[in-house]
Design a protein around this motif. Structure first.
Motif, PDB file in Angstrom:
ATOM      1  N   PRO A  65       0.838  -1.204   0.000  1.00  0.00           N
ATOM      2  CA  PRO A  65       0.000   0.000   0.000  1.00  0.00           C
ATOM      3  C   PRO A  65       0.875   1.256   0.000  1.00  0.00           C
ATOM      4  N   GLU A  66       0.260   2.374  -0.328  1.00  0.00           N
ATOM      5  CA  GLU A  66       1.001   3.643  -0.350  1.00  0.00           C
ATOM      6  C   GLU A  66       1.622   3.913   1.006  1.00  0.00           C
ATOM      7  N   GLY A  67       2.856   4.389   0.961  1.00  0.00           N
ATOM      8  CA  GLY A  67       3.561   4.736   2.192  1.00  0.00           C
ATOM      9  C   GLY A  67       4.406   3.600   2.747  1.00  0.00           C
ATOM     10  N   THR A  68       4.258   2.401   2.241  1.00  0.00           N
ATOM     11  CA  THR A  68       5.066   1.272   2.718  1.00  0.00           C
ATOM     12  C   THR A  68       5.693   0.548   1.536  1.00  0.00           C
ATOM     13  N   TYR A  69       6.419   1.293   0.722  1.00  0.00           N
ATOM     14  CA  TYR A  69       7.079   0.716  -0.442  1.00  0.00           C
ATOM     15  C   TYR A  69       8.470   0.228  -0.068  1.00  0.00           C
ATOM     16  N   SER A  70       8.825  -0.932  -0.639  1.00  0.00           N
ATOM     17  CA  SER A  70      10.199  -1.407  -0.518  1.00  0.00           C
ATOM     18  C   SER A  70      11.024  -0.749  -1.620  1.00  0.00           C
ATOM     19  N   PHE A  71      12.317  -1.027  -1.630  1.00  0.00           N
ATOM     20  CA  PHE A  71      13.165  -0.488  -2.698  1.00  0.00           C
ATOM     21  C   PHE A  71      12.700  -1.041  -4.035  1.00  0.00           C
ATOM     22  N   ASP A  72      12.865  -0.248  -5.087  1.00  0.00           N
ATOM     23  CA  ASP A  72      12.435  -0.668  -6.422  1.00  0.00           C
ATOM     24  C   ASP A  72      13.122  -1.959  -6.854  1.00  0.00           C
ATOM     25  N   GLY A  73      14.389  -2.091  -6.541  1.00  0.00           N
ATOM     26  CA  GLY A  73      15.132  -3.307  -6.903  1.00  0.00           C
ATOM     27  C   GLY A  73      14.577  -4.539  -6.202  1.00  0.00           C
ATOM     28  N   VAL A  74      14.235  -4.388  -4.926  1.00  0.00           N
ATOM     29  CA  VAL A  74      13.655  -5.507  -4.168  1.00  0.00           C
ATOM     30  C   VAL A  74      12.308  -5.894  -4.778  1.00  0.00           C
ATOM     31  N   TRP A  75      11.519  -4.907  -5.151  1.00  0.00           N
ATOM     32  CA  TRP A  75      10.203  -5.169  -5.742  1.00  0.00           C
ATOM     33  C   TRP A  75      10.336  -5.920  -7.066  1.00  0.00           C
ATOM     34  N   LYS A  76      11.282  -5.484  -7.898  1.00  0.00           N
ATOM     35  CA  LYS A  76      11.493  -6.133  -9.189  1.00  0.00           C
ATOM     36  C   LYS A  76      12.004  -7.568  -9.019  1.00  0.00           C
ATOM     37  N   VAL A  77      12.966  -7.761  -8.117  1.00  0.00           N
ATOM     38  CA  VAL A  77      13.503  -9.105  -7.878  1.00  0.00           C
ATOM     39  C   VAL A  77      12.424 -10.007  -7.273  1.00  0.00           C
ATOM     40  N   SER A  78      11.614  -9.468  -6.381  1.00  0.00           N
ATOM     41  CA  SER A  78      10.527 -10.251  -5.790  1.00  0.00           C
ATOM     42  C   SER A  78       9.535 -10.693  -6.863  1.00  0.00           C
ATOM     43  N   TYR A  79       9.202  -9.773  -7.762  1.00  0.00           N
ATOM     44  CA  TYR A  79       8.286 -10.096  -8.854  1.00  0.00           C
ATOM     45  C   TYR A  79       8.859 -11.203  -9.729  1.00  0.00           C
ATOM     46  N   THR A  80      10.122 -11.058 -10.111  1.00  0.00           N
ATOM     47  CA  THR A  80      10.769 -12.052 -10.966  1.00  0.00           C
ATOM     48  C   THR A  80      10.873 -13.395 -10.253  1.00  0.00           C
ATOM     49  N   THR A  81      11.250 -13.380  -8.974  1.00  0.00           N
ATOM     50  CA  THR A  81      11.375 -14.619  -8.200  1.00  0.00           C
ATOM     51  C   THR A  81      10.039 -15.336  -8.094  1.00  0.00           C
ATOM     52  N   PHE A  82       8.993 -14.589  -7.780  1.00  0.00           N
ATOM     53  CA  PHE A  82       7.661 -15.181  -7.671  1.00  0.00           C
ATOM     54  C   PHE A  82       7.229 -15.801  -8.997  1.00  0.00           C
ATOM     55  N   THR A  83       7.342 -15.044 -10.061  1.00  0.00           N
ATOM     56  CA  THR A  83       6.869 -15.490 -11.372  1.00  0.00           C
ATOM     57  C   THR A  83       7.653 -16.695 -11.878  1.00  0.00           C
ATOM     58  N   VAL A  84       8.974 -16.630 -11.791  1.00  0.00           N
ATOM     59  CA  VAL A  84       9.810 -17.725 -12.291  1.00  0.00           C
ATOM     60  C   VAL A  84       9.652 -18.969 -11.432  1.00  0.00           C
ATOM     61  N   SER A  85       9.603 -18.818 -10.111  1.00  0.00           N
ATOM     62  CA  SER A  85       9.467 -19.997  -9.233  1.00  0.00           C
ATOM     63  C   SER A  85       8.101 -20.656  -9.417  1.00  0.00           C
ATOM     64  N   LYS A  86       7.063 -19.848  -9.593  1.00  0.00           N
ATOM     65  CA  LYS A  86       5.735 -20.421  -9.846  1.00  0.00           C
ATOM     66  C   LYS A  86       5.723 -21.180 -11.167  1.00  0.00           C
ATOM     67  N   TYR A  87       6.323 -20.601 -12.180  1.00  0.00           N
ATOM     68  CA  TYR A  87       6.378 -21.213 -13.506  1.00  0.00           C
ATOM     69  C   TYR A  87       7.139 -22.535 -13.477  1.00  0.00           C
ATOM     70  N   TRP A  88       8.342 -22.539 -12.903  1.00  0.00           N
ATOM     71  CA  TRP A  88       9.164 -23.751 -12.914  1.00  0.00           C
ATOM     72  C   TRP A  88       8.673 -24.800 -11.924  1.00  0.00           C
ATOM     73  N   CYS A  89       8.105 -24.378 -10.812  1.00  0.00           N
ATOM     74  CA  CYS A  89       7.534 -25.351  -9.863  1.00  0.00           C
ATOM     75  C   CYS A  89       6.354 -26.072 -10.505  1.00  0.00           C
ATOM     76  N   TYR A  90       5.505 -25.319 -11.198  1.00  0.00           N
ATOM     77  CA  TYR A  90       4.378 -25.949 -11.896  1.00  0.00           C
ATOM     78  C   TYR A  90       4.885 -26.919 -12.950  1.00  0.00           C
ATOM     79  N   ARG A  91       5.876 -26.511 -13.724  1.00  0.00           N
ATOM     80  CA  ARG A  91       6.429 -27.392 -14.759  1.00  0.00           C
ATOM     81  C   ARG A  91       7.044 -28.650 -14.150  1.00  0.00           C
ATOM     82  N   LEU A  92       7.761 -28.519 -13.058  1.00  0.00           N
ATOM     83  CA  LEU A  92       8.369 -29.679 -12.400  1.00  0.00           C
ATOM     84  C   LEU A  92       7.298 -30.625 -11.863  1.00  0.00           C
ATOM     85  N   LEU A  93       6.301 -30.068 -11.179  1.00  0.00           N
ATOM     86  CA  LEU A  93       5.222 -30.912 -10.639  1.00  0.00           C
ATOM     87  C   LEU A  93       4.433 -31.582 -11.747  1.00  0.00           C
ATOM     88  N   SER A  94       4.135 -30.844 -12.824  1.00  0.00           N
ATOM     89  CA  SER A  94       3.384 -31.462 -13.913  1.00  0.00           C
ATOM     90  C   SER A  94       4.219 -32.521 -14.628  1.00  0.00           C
TER      91      SER A  94
END
Length: 151
Positions: A48-77
């Motif tokens: 929410p507004e007023g509680t932002y993390s660093f832009d780099g942390v936000w970008k890395v978190s987004y990439t980590t979430f997306t890639v881990s979800k993608y590869w975990c699904y592929r591995l499980l399937s």
């Protein structure tokens, strides 16, 4: 000659059912998982507004979430997709078998039997209850209700 053509047609239909083309682009053509498993980063993590993390942390978190979800699904399937497809195929085959060979014949048998019983029940109602209700209606037909409001 007619039976040969009929047999060939049946063989082609059965072959078409088991060998139909699979759409590798649209893998959910009937949209059965439209609202259930469509989970993106923004659906799970939000700042929410007023509680932002660093832009780099936000970008890395987004990439980590997306890639881990993608590869975990592929591995499980990859590991569980074929065994689960075998299980679900077996289960739905058993359900189909029970429905075709047990449920529908039982329902049809019940409907045949209940039709006979319903005729007997209807005859009993018309014979015994209809005259009674007609007599009660005749008795009660002379009852008059008058409402008065006294002040």
């Amino acid at each position: 000659m007619m039976t040969d053509e009929h047999t060939d047609l049946e063989a082609r239909i059965i072959k078409d059912i088991h060998c139909k083309e699979i759409d590798l682009v649209n893998r959910d053509p009937k949209n059965i998982n439209e609202d259930i498993v469509k989970v993106d980063f923004e659906d799970v993590i939000a700042e929410p507004e007023g509680t932002y993390s660093f832009d780099g942390v936000w970008k890395v978190s987004y990439t980590t979430f997306t890639v881990s979800k993608y590869w975990c699904y592929r591995l499980l399937s990859t590991l569980l997709g074929v065994p689960l497809a075998l299980f679900w195929g077996f289960l739905f085959a058993c359900i189909s078998f029970c429905h075709i060979w047990a449920v529908v014949p039982c329902i049809k048998s019940y409907l045949i039997e209940i039709q006979c019983i319903s005729h007997i029940y209807s005859l009993c109602i018309r014979t015994f209850c209809n005259p009674l209700f007609a007599a009660l209606g005749q008795v009660c037909s002379n009852i008059k209700v008058v409402l008065r409001k006294e002040v």
